[in-house]
Scaffold this active site. Sequence first.
Site, PDB file in Angstrom:
ATOM      1  N   LYS A  67      -7.420   8.531 -18.733  1.00 20.25           N
ATOM      2  CA  LYS A  67      -7.826   9.122 -19.873  1.00 20.25           C
ATOM      3  C   LYS A  67      -6.601   9.106 -20.769  1.00 20.25           C
ATOM      4  O   LYS A  67      -5.652   8.362 -21.254  1.00 20.25           O
ATOM      5  CB  LYS A  67      -8.259  10.724 -19.817  1.00 20.25           C
ATOM      6  CG  LYS A  67      -9.361  10.653 -18.677  1.00 20.25           C
ATOM      7  CD  LYS A  67     -10.588   9.887 -19.073  1.00 20.25           C
ATOM      8  CE  LYS A  67     -11.757  10.409 -18.182  1.00 20.25           C
ATOM      9  NZ  LYS A  67     -11.678   9.919 -16.688  1.00 20.25           N
TER      10      LYS A  67
ATOM     11  N   ARG B  36       0.758  -1.331   0.133  1.00 20.70           N
ATOM     12  CA  ARG B  36       0.050   0.015   0.065  1.00 20.70           C
ATOM     13  C   ARG B  36       0.740   1.191  -0.078  1.00 20.70           C
ATOM     14  O   ARG B  36       0.564   2.121  -0.651  1.00 20.70           O
ATOM     15  CB  ARG B  36      -1.033  -0.082   1.264  1.00 20.70           C
ATOM     16  CG  ARG B  36      -2.203   1.025   1.111  1.00 20.70           C
ATOM     17  CD  ARG B  36      -3.251   0.642   1.967  1.00 20.70           C
ATOM     18  NE  ARG B  36      -2.749   1.024   3.381  1.00 20.70           N
ATOM     19  CZ  ARG B  36      -3.219   0.501   4.559  1.00 20.70           C
ATOM     20  NH1 ARG B  36      -3.991  -0.528   4.316  1.00 20.70           N
ATOM     21  NH2 ARG B  36      -2.875   0.951   5.708  1.00 20.70           N
TER      22      ARG B  36
ATOM     23  N   ASP C  61      -6.339  20.744 -12.626  1.00 25.22           N
ATOM     24  CA  ASP C  61      -6.731  19.371 -13.250  1.00 25.22           C
ATOM     25  C   ASP C  61      -6.287  19.678 -14.621  1.00 25.22           C
ATOM     26  O   ASP C  61      -6.626  20.497 -15.532  1.00 25.22           O
ATOM     27  CB  ASP C  61      -8.211  19.307 -13.132  1.00 25.22           C
ATOM     28  CG  ASP C  61      -8.673  18.164 -13.872  1.00 25.22           C
ATOM     29  OD1 ASP C  61      -7.757  17.282 -14.574  1.00 25.22           O
ATOM     30  OD2 ASP C  61      -9.819  17.691 -13.693  1.00 25.22           O
TER      31      ASP C  61
ATOM     32  N   TYR D  18     -16.045  19.736 -13.721  1.00 28.46           N
ATOM     33  CA  TYR D  18     -16.249  18.250 -13.762  1.00 28.46           C
ATOM     34  C   TYR D  18     -17.183  17.770 -12.937  1.00 28.46           C
ATOM     35  O   TYR D  18     -17.159  18.171 -11.760  1.00 28.46           O
ATOM     36  CB  TYR D  18     -15.055  17.305 -13.590  1.00 28.46           C
ATOM     37  CG  TYR D  18     -15.424  15.915 -13.486  1.00 28.46           C
ATOM     38  CD1 TYR D  18     -15.989  15.311 -14.361  1.00 28.46           C
ATOM     39  CD2 TYR D  18     -14.801  15.049 -12.389  1.00 28.46           C
ATOM     40  CE1 TYR D  18     -16.319  13.880 -14.226  1.00 28.46           C
ATOM     41  CE2 TYR D  18     -15.055  13.630 -12.159  1.00 28.46           C
ATOM     42  CZ  TYR D  18     -15.731  13.106 -13.119  1.00 28.46           C
ATOM     43  OH  TYR D  18     -15.883  11.766 -13.047  1.00 28.46           O
TER      44      TYR D  18
END
Length: 383
Positions: A204, A54, A179, A106
């Site tokens: 993306k 992790r 972003d 968004y």
Amino acid sequence: MSHTPPALTPQTLLAQALGWIDEETDALGPAIRPATTFLRDPADLGRAGRSFTRDDNPTFLQAEALLAALEGGEGGLLFSSGMAAATAALHTLRPGAHVVVPTRLYSGLRHWLATHGAAWGLAVTEADYGDLAGLKAILDARPADLVWIETPANPLWHVSDISAVSELAHGCGALVVADNTVATPILTRPIERSVDLVLHSGSKYLNGHADVVAGALVAAPGQGALLRRLAAIRNDYGAVLGPFEAWLLLRGMRTLKLRMETICRNALAIAGMLQDHAGVVEVLYPGLASHPGHGLAATQMSSGFGGMLSFRVAGGEPAAHRVAGAVRTIRQAISFGGLETVIEIRRGMEGPQSHTPPDLLRLSVGIEAAEDLIADLTQALAA
């Protein structure tokens, strides 16, 4: 590991993935390390080293370093999704903190702020970043703790002045997050325009093959303390990317420059065709001189204006549904940034609170031949 000199261009850095070589095998291709736990020294359990995946899986490191180099940041962190990365940035705030976001944002992040963010105690103000005097008045009235930038902003592709917004935000002591998913570091490097933290939905363009869900944050130079805090948040919330997904993300990033060049050329050609089509009433693409943000985009975006555009057709929402259903080469699907061109009626994904016009068609342009895409849109508009 060996590293390539920093003077190399982004295309070479990407193609060689920083030039890292596997120390155990001398392989040019990166290894996948699926192990979840690592050997410790029983005589010194507190020694530096890996303990659990992790925090410590080494498969993350090359992709994080490559993205940080591309953005010009101090370091990067991979997350399990773009939303996991975004909410990690917001979880650096305390309850009662003031967050300023653009009016065009968004929809997934808007929903989180209105639900989980509100429960967390965050106060959110929307501002029109095209009105810098209005933004300054908002910040003067109530200084922000965090100012969020999304440019070009999904799905109407508004362009914000990154440097000007950052200057106003820093004037009241706010952290600035940008972003950069749509532009990618190939077209825009927000850190060079005074942004503190850059966000990516790695699902993306970074991945580019529509087969990974991932997110990333890159901290600006001098933001090492913030980077360590974000790493702790990632660990505490378990928002870690799997080793195989990290490997796939890195594989996709190696062709990012080449893909973006083709995508930008295709998008500009398609936008020009749509703008001249009698059946189209509006085209939203920063690469067009008719776009209100074109001049600003030309100063902030290098090598192209991205692969995202939206358009509205004569006849309103019924006509938009007809066009979306008539495409043959282009696929009707959600998300963006993959190899294939996809079209969607965006408001249907955003819910009843959406500000998006119901007849707006969003196009994510891929790497197919532009003439094939134009021919498909032409026949769909005539259907």
